[in-house]
Design an enzyme around this catalytic site. Sequence first.
Site, mmCIF file in Angstrom:
data_model
loop_
_atom_site.group_PDB
_atom_site.id
_atom_site.type_symbol
_atom_site.label_atom_id
_atom_site.label_comp_id
_atom_site.label_asym_id
_atom_site.label_seq_id
_atom_site.Cartn_x
_atom_site.Cartn_y
_atom_site.Cartn_z
ATOM 1 N N GLU A 51 -10.045 23.344 2.505
ATOM 2 C CA GLU A 51 -11.374 24.053 3.169
ATOM 3 C C GLU A 51 -12.448 24.348 2.235
ATOM 4 O OE1 GLU A 51 -8.256 25.045 3.383
ATOM 5 O OE2 GLU A 51 -7.576 25.096 5.864
ATOM 6 N N PHE A 113 0.346 36.020 12.757
ATOM 7 C CA PHE A 113 0.267 34.633 11.797
ATOM 8 C C PHE A 113 -1.076 34.274 11.657
ATOM 9 C CE2 PHE A 113 0.786 30.231 11.896
ATOM 10 C CZ PHE A 113 1.622 30.026 10.573
ATOM 11 N N GLN A 114 -1.117 33.812 10.291
ATOM 12 C CA GLN A 114 -2.586 33.375 9.848
ATOM 13 C C GLN A 114 -3.744 34.234 10.312
ATOM 14 O OE1 GLN A 114 -2.688 29.282 10.858
ATOM 15 N NE2 GLN A 114 -1.900 28.624 8.986
ATOM 16 N N LYS A 163 -9.408 32.894 19.117
ATOM 17 C CA LYS A 163 -8.994 31.751 19.843
ATOM 18 C C LYS A 163 -9.262 31.895 21.514
ATOM 19 C CE LYS A 163 -5.123 28.585 20.438
ATOM 20 N NZ LYS A 163 -3.564 28.260 20.098
ATOM 21 N N MET A 485 -16.874 23.599 -22.120
ATOM 22 C CA MET A 485 -17.971 24.436 -22.509
ATOM 23 C C MET A 485 -17.053 25.784 -22.873
ATOM 24 S SD MET A 485 -20.766 25.587 -22.549
ATOM 25 C CE MET A 485 -22.177 24.558 -21.655
#
Lengths: 581, 180
Positions: A51, A113-114, A163, A485
């Site tokens: 993502e 959940f999630q 949802k 760097m």
Amino acid sequence: MSTLMSGARMLAECLAREGVDCMFGYPGGVTLPFYDVLYDHQIRHILVRHEENAAFAAEGYARATGKVGVCCATSGPGATNLTTGLVDAMMDSIPIVAITGQVTSKLIGSDAFQEADTFGITRPCTKHNYLVKRLEDLPQAIHEAFYVASTGRPGPVLVDITKDVLQAQGHYVPVTSIHLPGYKVFTEGHTGQIRRAAQLIQESERPLVYAGGGIIAADASEELREFVRLTDTPVVNTLMGLGSMPTEHPNFISMPGMHGSYAANMAMTGADLLIALGVRFDDRVTGRLAAFAPHAKIIHVDIDPAEVGKNRNPDVPIVGDVKRVLSKLNKILVETPAEAPPGNNETRAAARRGWWHQIREWKAAHPYDTSTSESEIKPQHLMAEIDRLSGGQAIVTSDVGQHQMWAAQLIRFNEPRLWINSGGLGSMGFGLPSAIGAQMARPEKLVFSISGDGGFQMAIPELATVANQGLPIKIIVMNNGYLGMVRQWQTLFYNDRLSSVELSCFPDAEKLAGAYGFKGRTISKPWELAAALKEAVDEPGPYLLNVKVTPFECVYPMVPAGSAINEMVLGPPQPVAVPAD
Amino acid sequence: MQQVISLILENKPGALMRVTGLLSQRGYNIESLTVARTLDPELSRMTIVVDVDSLQRAQVIKQMNKLINVLQANDLSEVPAVVRELVLLRIRTTQESRTAVLKEAEIFGGRVVDSSSEGFAIEVTGAPEKLGEFVDVMSAYGEVDVTRSGALAIALDSKKLRLQPPVPTVGQPHAQPAQK
């Protein structure tokens, strides 16, 4: 007009209405209703492999076009993975809209959940964010998100949608207006102040334009070039502003700052007037603030009032869209004859000639290091060869670090929106996913994605996206075997104690690219470089070129942290004699 | 120094979080913060006292004004304004000092809101510094417990709320759901 449809379809309709033709995302449990709509929708969904890269790709799309980039993730880990990209867009003022799914509104707060507090987590990562828990609020939120992202100082906006909202059926009534009573966009710029600016410009003897990403965001390159034509002022471009003035323009000096050129930093220090356009006096540009541009009066034009006076108090503050301000300023300069300002014009003209002479001397005294070696590929050599193939026309994306600085120093950008890098946040792994977004947006363009061997390994999963979409990106790895760097700072400031910076394992590029079904190659000799790059560019599909370069090269000039920008280190320290035993 | 800021913000979910988040994100220390609805139930007024370098004061206001839910942010340190705070103080005191405690409370304009054999609960409103003195004085008479409301402020001159007008949305709504 009203049509019965699901929240998920309303979302897609609103996106389509905003002109979204492609978006970058990763599906999950709570976004299932939306992905079901996308199955046969006109909006093209690019499936990334992480993502974070969806957000970076959306940024690449936005940076290459100026249009709003769109990314999408599911609730919980999907949304938290987006955050680096959101902050990256925030720091560089890039317009993106992120859509995230949220657990069903009844479950919010139950540690479902999630579930993650996306709205809370992303508050400081976005210009504004929304949590939509009612279907009737959805279309308004989506259109507001695009409006906020793309107007004023651009930035990321996130819309978190539960949802149940995506599943609910309702009558879609298209939104016709947006009302944000507290959202102030300053565009015009105060005419009196613009007049004062014109006067200061005409009176100055050593003027300098310090132009940044705001010129690109405002699409004001043309106005900038016109201003330079009218005033013959030298120009420096910040890292974010590269391309806003063509590198090959005679008035263009180069980039100032920590790894900017000697001439640009000396010009900043010597100027008696800084015309700061769409810049924020960032610490990487100013060095020690108290010693920055000590002789200069400041004209500061920015669309964000909070940037004006944040780090340096300007003599002439102008809050407005730099495109409009510059065109007003140019008009005033045309209408007001140059003889108008009081004072001795001949002295001033002589001083201006002296200023240009001085700048040319600085440029000649310490140009960027472009040295090559007969046995090894120097990173500067690699950038010079990419530059030759690009001719100032290709899109070049980068991560953060040494390769980014050498690319910024040595590759020409003769148009805006060609140089795409993670400037403010400095995110590793940005180059490849942003190249995906840029190539999707501009399929006709030659796109180089330049990364170090560190950043590339953060972005490896996206090779699958590149292969999937058949994007002809030229993926160049500047491989010095180190986190270059960080190693440079350890060498210079930590007694060369190289701690956790050696990347001793790197995959075989030919096999790696081959595993994804496209061509790749590793080279390490300078005589192979030009032909290998040409082969990469000529390949109709993607190409992974792993270029092994000198491992211990450092980027110069360098302004050590805490120093003034005219206190540059121009080259490697002289070796110190080590006493025997 | 202490800066008193008066905010008018939209009464929307998360609006308070945006303000407090901004303050902590930019490193400004909150001394006190109060918030309640205005006459218009869709708006809230917030009084914030922050401890901030005087050079940063304008910057704090500008950052506040950038919040989309904030309709107006005023620096009341710069304009004529009244700042008041409420303190509720509970004191346990001996029988001997009860009268003295009441006298002291009276000096500060306090009002006894509860009285028992063990002591009093007293409310006082006033300028925040004055309330500090009140608490100090009371502490000399016995064990105290204190709740303060945080500063509430109002500017003495009214400043017109300037609201942005609606803007039309871009693009044309699709007559039919768009499909491939």
